[in-house]
Design an enzyme around this catalytic site. Structure first.
Site, PDB file in Angstrom:
ATOM      1  N   CYS A  14       4.090   9.244   0.823  1.00 54.63           N
ATOM      2  CA  CYS A  14       2.790   9.890   1.069  1.00 54.63           C
ATOM      3  C   CYS A  14       2.973  11.090  -0.232  1.00 54.63           C
ATOM      4  O   CYS A  14       3.745  11.858  -0.347  1.00 54.63           O
ATOM      5  CB  CYS A  14       2.533  10.606   2.260  1.00 54.63           C
ATOM      6  SG  CYS A  14       0.682  11.886   2.083  1.00 54.63           S
ATOM      7  N   ASN A  38       9.515   4.219   3.281  1.00 51.23           N
ATOM      8  CA  ASN A  38       9.288   3.594   4.697  1.00 51.23           C
ATOM      9  C   ASN A  38      10.590   3.144   5.117  1.00 51.23           C
ATOM     10  O   ASN A  38      11.476   2.641   4.324  1.00 51.23           O
ATOM     11  CB  ASN A  38       8.232   2.678   4.559  1.00 51.23           C
ATOM     12  CG  ASN A  38       6.985   3.033   3.972  1.00 51.23           C
ATOM     13  OD1 ASN A  38       6.049   3.498   5.030  1.00 51.23           O
ATOM     14  ND2 ASN A  38       6.662   2.941   2.897  1.00 51.23           N
ATOM     15  N   ARG A  42       0.830  -1.213   0.046  1.00 48.17           N
ATOM     16  CA  ARG A  42       0.081   0.003   0.051  1.00 48.17           C
ATOM     17  C   ARG A  42       0.912   1.117  -0.095  1.00 48.17           C
ATOM     18  O   ARG A  42       0.943   2.060  -0.924  1.00 48.17           O
ATOM     19  CB  ARG A  42      -0.872  -0.078   1.370  1.00 48.17           C
ATOM     20  CG  ARG A  42      -2.052   1.026   1.128  1.00 48.17           C
ATOM     21  CD  ARG A  42      -1.729   2.420   1.632  1.00 48.17           C
ATOM     22  NE  ARG A  42      -1.191   2.405   2.865  1.00 48.17           N
ATOM     23  CZ  ARG A  42      -0.673   3.690   3.524  1.00 48.17           C
ATOM     24  NH1 ARG A  42      -0.737   4.739   2.620  1.00 48.17           N
ATOM     25  NH2 ARG A  42      -0.275   3.420   4.580  1.00 48.17           N
ATOM     26  N   ASP A  43       1.509   1.418   1.117  1.00 46.28           N
ATOM     27  CA  ASP A  43       2.293   2.511   1.371  1.00 46.28           C
ATOM     28  C   ASP A  43       3.404   2.843   0.313  1.00 46.28           C
ATOM     29  O   ASP A  43       4.012   3.820  -0.396  1.00 46.28           O
ATOM     30  CB  ASP A  43       2.745   2.937   2.725  1.00 46.28           C
ATOM     31  CG  ASP A  43       3.219   4.157   3.096  1.00 46.28           C
ATOM     32  OD1 ASP A  43       3.326   5.022   2.172  1.00 46.28           O
ATOM     33  OD2 ASP A  43       3.244   4.331   4.290  1.00 46.28           O
ATOM     34  N   HIS A  95       4.386   4.008  13.218  1.00 45.03           N
ATOM     35  CA  HIS A  95       4.834   4.137  11.535  1.00 45.03           C
ATOM     36  C   HIS A  95       5.600   5.300  11.203  1.00 45.03           C
ATOM     37  O   HIS A  95       5.312   6.355  11.531  1.00 45.03           O
ATOM     38  CB  HIS A  95       3.486   4.394  10.821  1.00 45.03           C
ATOM     39  CG  HIS A  95       3.482   4.681   9.348  1.00 45.03           C
ATOM     40  ND1 HIS A  95       3.266   3.260   8.459  1.00 45.03           N
ATOM     41  CD2 HIS A  95       3.965   5.510   8.634  1.00 45.03           C
ATOM     42  CE1 HIS A  95       3.368   3.961   7.334  1.00 45.03           C
ATOM     43  NE2 HIS A  95       3.763   5.010   7.399  1.00 45.03           N
ATOM     44  N   HIS A  99       8.917   7.011   8.393  1.00 48.77           N
ATOM     45  CA  HIS A  99       9.609   7.005   7.364  1.00 48.77           C
ATOM     46  C   HIS A  99      11.102   7.404   7.474  1.00 48.77           C
ATOM     47  O   HIS A  99      11.608   7.633   8.643  1.00 48.77           O
ATOM     48  CB  HIS A  99       9.134   7.842   6.325  1.00 48.77           C
ATOM     49  CG  HIS A  99       7.817   7.552   5.721  1.00 48.77           C
ATOM     50  ND1 HIS A  99       7.578   7.026   4.279  1.00 48.77           N
ATOM     51  CD2 HIS A  99       6.454   7.394   6.378  1.00 48.77           C
ATOM     52  CE1 HIS A  99       6.268   6.916   4.162  1.00 48.77           C
ATOM     53  NE2 HIS A  99       5.693   6.949   5.428  1.00 48.77           N
TER      54      HIS A  99
END
Length: 297
Positions: free
Chosen positions: A235, A244, A11-12, A202, A204
Site C-alpha cells: 500500500c 503480499n 492490482r496490489d 489478506h 502482507h
C-alpha cells in the site's frame, strides 16, 4: 479440503510501482496467472488516477481479463464514482474498501472512516441484485500511524459491516504485515463465530509472518485468501509495508497440508517470475529453493 486463492498482483502488486507499467504487460500478467489455473483475481481498481496513476488503465485490463474462461474479475472501488464505473465496466465482483483506523483512512482515502462507511453502505444497498461484493477492512490488526488495533474496536466495525448484507464477503486485512498469528487466529475465529462463514484474509509479509498468519486464519475457519505471485506490492499509504504473501508460497503450504488449490505449479512459477520482473524484484517465493518443489506441487 479446498481453498479459494485470490490473486492480487495485477492490482496490489503493481499499484506502488512509480513507473507506469504498459497495459499490454499487465494483460500479459493476467493471462499468465490464468494459465496457471487461477480463477479469481483482482485485476485493478477504479480509483483516482491522480492518487494511484498505475491503475489508470483498469478498464482496459478488465475487458481483456473478462475474455478469459472461468475467471472471476474483481476491481477495487473506494466510493460512488468508482462503483458506477465498475458496474458499467462489468466487473464480476466489487471490492469495497476502507480502513478500520482513522489515521490510515485519512491517509489512504482522505476522509474519515465514518464518511467512508456511510458511502460504502449506500453502495451495498444500491448494488444490483446478485452483484458479488467483498468489503475489505484495511488495517484490521495494525495501523502504520496508530499501532496495534484494539480488537474490540475492530470487531465492532466488523459487526457494522456484516449487518449491511448477510451474504457479503468480508476480508480482514493485515495491510502492514505486522499482525501476529495468535491475533489473526483469535480475530478470525471470533468474526466467523459471530457473523458466519463468509470471511477472507489478506496479508502482507513485511516481517516474514505472511504464511504463519495465513495458516492461523485457516485454522480459525477461513477458506478464502489473497496472495500475490512474486510476493510483490504494498500500500503506498502504509509506510514500511512490503509485498503480499507470495502466491507460490501459499500454494506450496496448502499442498503440503493436503489442501486442493487447483493451481498448476510450474505455470505459477513462470507467472510469478513475470510479476517479479515487472516490479523489478528478485523472483518471489521462498519455496523455489526447496528440492523437488517444481515437480512436486
Amino acid at each position: 479440503m479446498n481453498v479459494t486463492l485470490s490473486e492480487v498482483s495485477p492490482r496490489d502488486g503493481l499499484q506502488p510501482i512509480k513507473q507506469f507499467v504498459p497495459t499490454e504487460t499487465k494483460i500479459a500478467l493476467v493471462r499468465a496467472l490464468h494459465a496457471a489455473g487461477i480463477r479469481r483475481m483482482e485485476v485493478g481498481s477504479f480509483v483516482s488516477p491522480k492518487a494511484i496513476p498505475q491503475m489508470a488503465d483498469t478498464g482496459e485490463v478488465l475487458q481483456a481479463a473478462k475474455q478469459l474462461d472461468g475467471l472471476e474479475c474483481t476491481v477495487l472501488v473506494p466510493n460512488r464514482r468508482g462503483f458506477d464505473t465498475a458496474i458499467a465496466a462489468g466487473a464480476d465482483r466489487l471490492g469495497l474498501f476502507m480502513s478500520l483506523t482513522e489515521g490510515h483512512n485519512q491517509a489512504n482515502l482522505n476522509r474519515s472512516r465514518q464518511a467512508s462507511f456511510d458511502d460504502l453502505a449506500g453502495i451495498v444497498r444500491d448494488a444490483p441484485k446478485g452483484q458479488k461484493i467483498r468489503f475489505n477492512l484495511s488495517c484490521t490488526f495494525h495501523c502504520p500511524f496508530e499501532g496495534v488495533v484494539d480488537e474490540a474496536d475492530a470487531l465492532s466495525w466488523v459487526e457494522r459491516v456484516a449487518a449491511l448484507n448477510p451474504e457479503m464477503e468480508i476480508s480482514l486485512c493485515d495491510t502492514t504485515g505486522n499482525a501476529a498469528p495468535d491475533q489473526v487466529r483469535r480475530m478470525m475465529r471470533q468474526a466467523i463465530a459471530n457473523f458466519g462463514d463468509r470471511f477472507a484474509y489478506h496479508g502482507h509479509d513485511t516481517y516474514g509472518l505472511g504464511l504463519a498468519n495465513m495458516a492461523a486464519a485457516w485454522e480459525a475457519g477461513c477458506r478464502v485468501f489473497d496472495a500475490g505471485s512474486g510476493g510483490i506490492g504494498g500500500c503506498p499509504y502504509a509506510p514500511g509495508a512490503t509485498g503480499n504473501t507470495a502466491m507460490e508460497d501459499a500454494v506450496w503450504m496448502f499442498h503440503r497440508m493436503g489442501v486442493e488449490t487447483g493451481i498448476h505449479w510450474g505455470r505459477l512459477l513462470e507467472a510469478a517470475d513475470l510479476a517479479a520482473g515487472i516490479a523489478g524484484a528478485l523472483p518471489g517465493g521462498r519455496v523455489r529453493g526447496v528440492p523437488g518443489a517444481r515437480a512436486a506441487a
